[in-house]
Design a protein around this motif. Sequence first.
Motif, short mmCIF file in Angstrom:
data_model
loop_
_atom_site.label_atom_id
_atom_site.label_comp_id
_atom_site.label_asym_id
_atom_site.label_seq_id
_atom_site.Cartn_x
_atom_site.Cartn_y
_atom_site.Cartn_z
N HIS A 145 0.93 -1.45 -0.22
CA HIS A 145 -0.08 0.35 0.14
C HIS A 145 0.81 1.51 -0.07
O HIS A 145 1.64 0.84 0.61
N ASN A 146 0.82 1.93 -0.45
CA ASN A 146 1.66 3.08 -1.09
C ASN A 146 1.08 4.21 0.22
O ASN A 146 -0.03 5.10 -0.63
N ILE A 147 2.00 4.28 1.11
CA ILE A 147 1.23 5.70 1.74
C ILE A 147 2.02 6.97 0.86
O ILE A 147 2.05 7.98 2.04
N SER A 148 3.07 7.44 0.18
CA SER A 148 3.38 8.12 0.21
C SER A 148 1.26 8.52 -1.22
O SER A 148 1.68 10.55 -1.10
N ILE A 149 1.19 7.95 -1.36
CA ILE A 149 -0.08 8.69 -2.13
C ILE A 149 -1.79 8.40 -1.20
O ILE A 149 -2.29 9.40 -1.23
N ALA A 150 -1.52 7.62 -0.72
CA ALA A 150 -2.87 7.25 0.06
C ALA A 150 -2.51 7.16 1.68
O ALA A 150 -1.14 6.71 2.15
N PRO A 151 -3.28 7.37 2.62
CA PRO A 151 -2.80 7.14 4.21
C PRO A 151 -2.59 5.80 4.22
O PRO A 151 -3.20 4.83 3.93
N LYS A 152 -1.71 5.81 5.50
CA LYS A 152 -1.50 4.69 6.63
C LYS A 152 -2.39 4.54 7.24
O LYS A 152 -3.48 4.68 7.79
N VAL A 153 -2.25 2.47 7.04
CA VAL A 153 -3.81 1.86 8.05
C VAL A 153 -3.08 1.59 9.31
O VAL A 153 -2.06 1.37 9.50
N TYR A 154 -3.50 2.78 10.19
CA TYR A 154 -2.83 2.60 11.18
C TYR A 154 -3.65 2.10 12.37
O TYR A 154 -4.55 1.08 11.98
N GLY A 155 -2.56 0.82 13.18
CA GLY A 155 -3.30 0.38 13.82
C GLY A 155 -3.68 -1.17 13.16
O GLY A 155 -3.70 -2.19 13.77
N LEU A 156 -2.92 -1.67 12.53
CA LEU A 156 -3.51 -2.43 12.30
C LEU A 156 -2.09 -3.94 12.57
O LEU A 156 -1.27 -3.79 12.77
N LYS A 157 -3.14 -5.16 12.54
CA LYS A 157 -2.13 -5.41 12.93
C LYS A 157 -2.21 -7.62 13.62
O LYS A 157 -3.35 -7.75 12.29
N VAL A 158 -1.76 -8.19 13.30
CA VAL A 158 -2.01 -9.90 13.63
C VAL A 158 -3.03 -10.05 13.98
O VAL A 158 -3.34 -9.23 15.19
N GLY A 159 -4.18 -10.92 13.05
CA GLY A 159 -5.19 -11.54 13.25
C GLY A 159 -6.80 -9.90 12.75
O GLY A 159 -7.78 -10.89 12.49
N ASP A 160 -6.33 -9.01 12.45
CA ASP A 160 -7.61 -7.64 11.71
C ASP A 160 -7.85 -8.52 10.62
O ASP A 160 -7.16 -9.37 9.55
N LYS A 161 -9.15 -8.34 10.69
CA LYS A 161 -9.40 -8.73 9.31
C LYS A 161 -9.77 -7.16 8.21
O LYS A 161 -9.60 -6.35 8.93
N VAL A 162 -9.33 -7.71 6.71
CA VAL A 162 -9.04 -6.05 6.26
C VAL A 162 -9.77 -6.55 4.89
O VAL A 162 -9.76 -7.96 5.05
N GLU A 163 -10.38 -5.69 4.59
CA GLU A 163 -10.81 -6.17 2.81
C GLU A 163 -10.51 -5.21 1.92
O GLU A 163 -9.93 -4.22 2.13
N PHE A 164 -9.71 -5.57 0.56
CA PHE A 164 -9.10 -4.53 -0.41
C PHE A 164 -9.90 -4.68 -1.41
O PHE A 164 -10.31 -6.06 -2.15
N LEU A 165 -8.88 -4.02 -2.56
CA LEU A 165 -9.49 -3.85 -3.48
C LEU A 165 -8.00 -2.77 -4.47
O LEU A 165 -7.92 -2.11 -3.99
N GLY A 166 -7.31 -3.78 -5.40
CA GLY A 166 -6.42 -3.43 -6.23
C GLY A 166 -5.92 -4.52 -6.95
O GLY A 166 -6.65 -5.66 -7.79
N GLN A 167 -4.42 -4.38 -7.41
CA GLN A 167 -4.41 -4.52 -8.45
C GLN A 167 -3.27 -6.05 -8.15
O GLN A 167 -2.60 -6.06 -7.94
N TYR A 168 -4.12 -7.28 -9.27
CA TYR A 168 -3.20 -8.45 -8.03
C TYR A 168 -2.03 -8.84 -9.25
O TYR A 168 -2.70 -9.01 -10.39
N GLN A 169 -0.83 -9.06 -8.14
CA GLN A 169 0.63 -9.18 -9.70
C GLN A 169 0.62 -10.82 -9.01
O GLN A 169 1.56 -10.93 -7.88
#
Length: 93
Positions: free
Chosen positions: A37-61
């Motif tokens: 996740h580019n944090i030079s362009i977008a806000p950092k996901v603060y408080g992210l830790k192991v076990g957290d649930k996340v949903e995301f949309l992006g380009q898969y490579q």
Amino acid sequence: MKATGRVIKVFPDDIKGAKHQKFTVKLKNNKTVLVVHNISIAPKVYGLKVGDKVEFLGQYQWNSQGGMVHWTHHDPHGEHPVGWIKHNGKLYS
């Protein structure tokens, strides 16, 4: 790629050049992907830790380790679809 999963590893921010937040997510199908996740362009996901649930949309490579997802943010040049990360009810783009 749009997906939901659990964070299984959080890496230190990559601060060389464009800054990136990196973490690995285990998907519902038990496969893993690295989210970059580019944090030079977008806000950092603060408080992210192991076990957290996340949903995301992006380009898969694809890569031999399972693949990575990037462009999880808006593109200031309008060349890529808008991506995002959702964590604890907050949207980061």
